[in-house]
Design a protein around this motif. Structure first.
Motif: not given
Length: 426
Positions: A255-277
């Protein structure tokens, strides 16, 4: 058996109620300053204690066990001191320079004296040692100055690891600097970093090593960043607190370095985790949700407002609102905010309002600069410790959002020119 149970109970009680104090001798200028003591979870600072100031002493009481780096922040001077905690008392004295910034720190406890020496040696190894090695090449081995240079080079190159034998955290910090210092990290491979993160001991999260080492890992991975990040996340296991903290750090870095494609990918991965966050990743997920296009911008209650009697952001009624996060000491803000001022009459004619939320820590400096601009401004007076970063994922100034009449985010401009273009104010 009974004796063993009693002993275990005493040890458990000691851990639960473990506490220590940090005491600071301060100059009179800071006698009315707010002061805060923070610990770390990766790069995220966690408030552990608010200081109590009596005369020329600031005292912090920590009521739970903590081993790792800490930071004492003095709001009035907008400066801080880093220290090491071994879950034992810390005491030091600070002095200020002519601009009332912290200029000198003298520790009285052994571990922080060692830490200060470690930091000083590291600076010399990074800045002075390479220069001495280059200079030596201009002299001959039989010359006295050559021998003096060689002696100093040997001295600076030595690391007395035995000094840290009774200080496990400091030993950890010392041994793993190679991952966080850019010059040293250049000799490491992707596998070295992955092995470090997956096998590192309990101190990684509190060491302040995590974020700079991840940036170095990404630099080493530049030929295949995405593939190597995937390998790293598989190795650290996203169902563990460490894996989630590393994922959170990576999302913040992208996010800080405006690497939006990677940010969006791993943010989606975080949102899809089924375990305790864990709390760290949950905070990253929420702050990003708060500022998605189409999301309702979270309200902000004003505490030191200028040019308004409104109590909060939502109380300001307009067809559109430009929310800008800024600071009186930000050079980019100095360049961009006057361009908003040039268009402000046009904005008012179209029922568009500006709300500036400042990351200043000195309220006098904030008000002096805010009064130059006619729009609504506010500041919590806590600098980068303000709630704005946590709530709105602000990592740089200026940062802009454009809201509609219902406080829905309709645009996230990168620069003032994008604001003017979006509103068709040219």
């Amino acid at each position: 058996m009974k004796k063993l149970l009693i002993t275990s109970s005493i040890m458990l009680s000691a851990n639960i109620f473990a506490q220590f104090n940090v005491k600071v001798d301060i100059p009179s200028y800071l006698s009315d300053s707010d002061a805060y003591l923070y610990g770390f979870n990766g790069s995220k600072e966690i408030l552990y204690s608010k200081g109590k100031i009596a005369g020329n002493t600031a005292s912090f009481k920590v009521d739970k066990k903590y081993i790792g780096m800490m930071r004492a922040f003095f709001q009035k001077s907008n400066s801080s001191v880093n220290m090491v905690s071994e879950n034992a008392d810390v005491k030091f004295k600070i002095e200020l320079d002519s601009k009332n910034k912290i200029s000198d720190v003298v520790f009285e406890d052994k571990i922080n004296q060692l830490f200060s020496n470690e930091v000083e040696l590291q600076k010399k190894q990074e800045l002075i040692l390479p220069a001495l090695i280059q200079i030596k090449d201009y002299y001959k081995p039989n010359e006295s100055f050559y021998r003096s240079l060689e002696s100093e080079i040997i001295s600076l190159s030595k690391n007395n690891d035995s000094l840290y034998d009774s200080h496990p955290f400091l030993q950890y910090y010392h041994n793993n600097q190679k991952y966080s210092v850019q010059e040293k990290a250049l000799s490491l491979k992707v596998e070295d970093f992955i092995d470090f993160y997956s096998k590192s001991g309990e101190y990684l999260e509190t060491s302040t090593i995590l974020k700079p080492s991840l940036i170095n890992f990404l630099n080493v991975s530049k030929s295949n960043v995405e593939g190597n990040v995937d390998k790293l996340l598989a190795a650290v296991n996203l169902e563990t607190p460490r894996g989630q903290t590393i994922l959170s750090e990576l999302i913040d870095i992208f996010s800080t370095y405006n690497m939006d494609k990677l940010k969006d990918k791993y943010l989606a991965q975080a949102n899809n985790l089924k375990c305790t966050i864990n709390d760290r990743l949950a905070s990253t997920i929420q702050s990003n949700k708060n500022i998605e296009l189409g999301a309702k911008f979270p309200n902000n209650t004003f505490v030191n407002s200028v040019h308004t009697k409104a109590k909060s952001l939502y109380d300001i009624k307009a067809a559109k609102k430009i929310v800008v996060f800024w600071s009186s000491t930000c050079s980019h803000c100095e360049a961009e905010l006057p361009k908003l001022l040039e268009k402000y009459d046009k904005m008012k004619a179209q029922n568009i309002e500006i709300v500036g939320l400042s990351l200043d820590s000195n309220l006098n400096e904030f008000k002096s600069k805010a009064n130059v601009y006619p729009w609504v401004s506010d500041s919590e007076g806590k600098g980068w410790y303000s709630s704005y970063g946590e709530t709105y994922n602000v990592v740089a100034t200026p940062t802009y959002f454009i809201l509609d009449a219902n406080n829905i985010i309709v645009s996230k401009p990168n620069h003032v020119g994008d604001v003017i273009d979006y509103l068709k104010l040219n």
